[in-house]
Design a protein around this motif. Structure first.
Motif: not given
Length: 343
Positions: A238-242, A254-259, A262-263, A279-290
């Motif tokens: 697993t690799h995570t980026v900002d 194998a899989d990918s998505g948003l962090v 809360t992790g 897209c940015s607004a959708a990510y903000d609603r999910l609380g995505a940080v990376g």
């Protein structure tokens, strides 16, 4: 009253003959296919040797010339060598990928379907071979040839691909959807699956073209399932980026998505790629940080190849067992009916 006939001495001798007689019969019956298979392996092998040596060396030299140009407007480099390497590599990759499907088509149509449709198989059963021994011989000898020929092509392909790795800027990555299999033993397993699928299709359909179509379909399904399952047959990294960096491709995914903050790992929501703000607004609603990516690095290549090959060989074995079961059921029913009629 029924008359019982005694087999002639010649028929009995033929029935009791050993492996050499049976091998000679198979060679005579399928000599054109044997010559065609030999020619295919030789032609593709010669092309891979050409790709491995002169073409790779010429293309690598051309890429060194191109990279040395350093964005100069006028700079000479051997563009035809780069294009020739790309074309030959592309078509040979497609050809090696197609080998299991060619085996499946031949096995379903000529090796099993046509013989059962024309009555050649039934004649062999009546004169010299039991149905089980007939099917065993039909599978064993071609399996040796298919394994040897396909294995040679895969080895040569791996050598050619390895020779260009790191030297050809446009060389395909190891996790390319085609290279991933033509570069390793899964292609040999697919070819054996095609042979077993042809046997099952032949004894099920007992007609040439339906058996051909079914064998191709079964082989295609197995290949698709194996390709989808491969990334999940071995533990991934697993690799995570900002979020500001964006997702990256590091290997076989194998899989990918948003962090989230809360992790938690969540899928990427659907949004209009042409509208970054949406897209940015959708990510903000999910609380995505990376972003996260579960992937396999190149060091996982052989574990992935071997586990997938084992899975495909199990499926090939099931096809072969299914062919024996169907043949035993159908020939047993026919013999029982013949005995009942004789009484």
């Amino acid at each position: 009253m029924t008359t019982l006939t005694t087999p002639s001495p010649s028929a009995t001798a033929h029935r009791d003959s050993g492996g050499p007689r049976l091998l000679s019969w198979l060679l005579r019956l399928h000599r054109p296919a044997l010559w065609a298979w030999t020619a295919l392996v030789l032609v593709l092998g010669a092309g891979l040797l050409w790709l491995w040596g002169p073409l790779t060396d010429a293309a690598a030299a051309a890429w060194r010339q191109y990279n040395a140009c350093d964005m100069r407007p006028r700079c000479a480099y051997d563009q035809p060598a780069i294009l020739l390497y790309k074309d030959v590599e592309h078509y040979i990759t497609l050809a090696v990928t197609a080998v299991p499907f060619l085996v499946a088509a031949w096995a379903g149509a000529a090796l099993f379907g046509r013989e059962l449709e024309s009555g050649t198989a039934q004649l062999a059963w009546a004169q010299s071979l039991s149905p089980t021994r007939w099917l065993t011989a039909k599978l064993a000898f071609p399996a040796v040839l298919v394994t040897a020929g396909t294995g040679l092509l895969v080895c040569l392909y791996h050598l050619a691909w390895s020779a260009g790795r790191g030297r050809i800027d446009t060389a395909r990555s190891w996790y390319d959807s085609l290279v991933l299999h033509t570069n390793g033993p899964t292609t040999v397993a697919f070819a054996l699956t095609g042979l077993a699928a042809g046997a099952l299709a032949g004894v099920l359909c007992r007609r040439t073209f339906p058996a051909l179509a079914l064998a191709l379909g079964l082989t295609a399904v197995v290949r698709a399932v194996a390709h989808l399952a491969m990334p999940h047959l071995w533990p991934s990294v697993t690799h995570t980026v900002d979020r500001s960096e964006g997702p990256v491709v590091l290997g076989l995914e194998a899989d990918s998505g948003l962090v989230t903050s809360t992790g938690a790992h969540v899928p990427v929501p659907r949004c209009d790629a042409m509208d970054p703000g949406g897209c940015s607004a959708a990510y903000d609603r999910l609380g995505a940080v990376g972003y996260y990516t579960e992937y396999h690095p190149f060091s996982h290549y052989w574990p992935l190849q071997l586990t997938t090959t084992a899975l495909v060989l199990v499926l090939a074995g099931l096809f072969a067992l299914g062919a024996f079961w169907v043949l035993r059921r159908t020939t047993g029913t026919a013999r029982a009916a013949a005995k009942a009629g004789a009484v």
